[in-house]
Design an enzyme around this catalytic site. Structure first.
Site, short mmCIF file in Angstrom:
data_model
loop_
_atom_site.label_atom_id
_atom_site.label_comp_id
_atom_site.label_asym_id
_atom_site.label_seq_id
_atom_site.Cartn_x
_atom_site.Cartn_y
_atom_site.Cartn_z
N HIS A 27 0.63 -1.13 0.38
CA HIS A 27 0.15 0.17 0.17
C HIS A 27 1.25 1.39 -0.22
O HIS A 27 2.33 1.03 0.82
CB HIS A 27 -0.68 -0.19 1.66
CG HIS A 27 -1.97 1.27 1.13
ND1 HIS A 27 -2.67 1.40 0.32
CD2 HIS A 27 -2.06 2.27 2.23
CE1 HIS A 27 -3.75 2.50 0.09
NE2 HIS A 27 -3.11 2.54 1.14
N HIS A 39 -3.24 8.92 1.25
CA HIS A 39 -3.36 7.96 0.63
C HIS A 39 -4.85 7.33 -0.15
O HIS A 39 -5.61 8.53 0.18
CB HIS A 39 -3.35 6.66 1.31
CG HIS A 39 -3.88 6.79 2.30
ND1 HIS A 39 -4.59 5.43 2.27
CD2 HIS A 39 -4.46 6.90 3.59
CE1 HIS A 39 -5.65 5.50 4.20
NE2 HIS A 39 -5.01 6.27 4.36
N CYS A 117 -3.34 2.78 -5.57
CA CYS A 117 -2.51 3.87 -4.86
C CYS A 117 -1.36 4.15 -5.17
O CYS A 117 -0.76 5.11 -5.07
CB CYS A 117 -2.53 2.98 -2.90
SG CYS A 117 -2.00 1.51 -3.39
#
Length: 165
Positions: A27, A39, A117
């Site tokens: 991530h 994010h 992401c």
């Protein structure tokens, strides 16, 4: 540098890319200062969600969030990874942080291969949306398919050889 799990906020600089190592994917977030990151998170990127990566693959939307770094990282390992600084000069830090802050709260398209992401933070830092995870997965898939094809061809050749004998 301290623990691989926790960096001191002194070591983090606004605009830094933070790579967080989840169980089967990474991530990504961008540090905006004062212990906070921005994010792109699919609706299933929650602390107690053990199947987040599977559900993320099914999601077509995500939300730009601003959270405490420690809340996003949870118990996972992470690091600063400004990996493309040599090939793509970063945008000015003030522009990176301003753009990130302006997007907080927005719903955005989400796609594992084109709008994930990593694409999100790379575009904020470098002005170019890219994802090495996707590139590597495609390469591994191609290598895997080629490997399976080679094994099938080899097996067929061996069968023919045995039939002729």
């Amino acid at each position: 540098m301290g623990s691989p799990y926790l960096l001191s906020q002194v070591e983090l600089k606004p605009g830094d890319l933070i790579e967080i190592f989840r169980s089967c994917y990474q991530h990504w977030a961008i540090y905006v200062g004062d212990g906070k990151v921005v994010h792109l998170a699919p609706p299933c990127e929650h602390p107690m969600d053990g199947v987040a990566s599977v559900l993320a693959a099914l999601s077509d939307r995500a939300y730009v969030k601003k959270d405490w770094l420690e809340d996003v990282v949870r118990k996972d390992r992470y690091r600063v990874n400004n990996k493309h600084d040599e090939t793509h000069p970063p945008l000015p830090i003030s522009k990176i942080v301003r753009r990130a802050e302006e997007l907080v709260g927005r719903e955005m398209p989400y796609n594992l291969t084109s709008h994930n992401c990593e694409h999100f933070v790379m575009e904020l830092r470098y002005g170019v949306a890219m994802s090495d995870q996707v590139t590597e997965a495609i390469a591994m898939g191609t290598v895997g398919v080629m490997g399976v094809a080679a094994a099938v061809i080899r097996s067929m050749a061996q069968r023919r050889k045995h039939r002729k004998e």
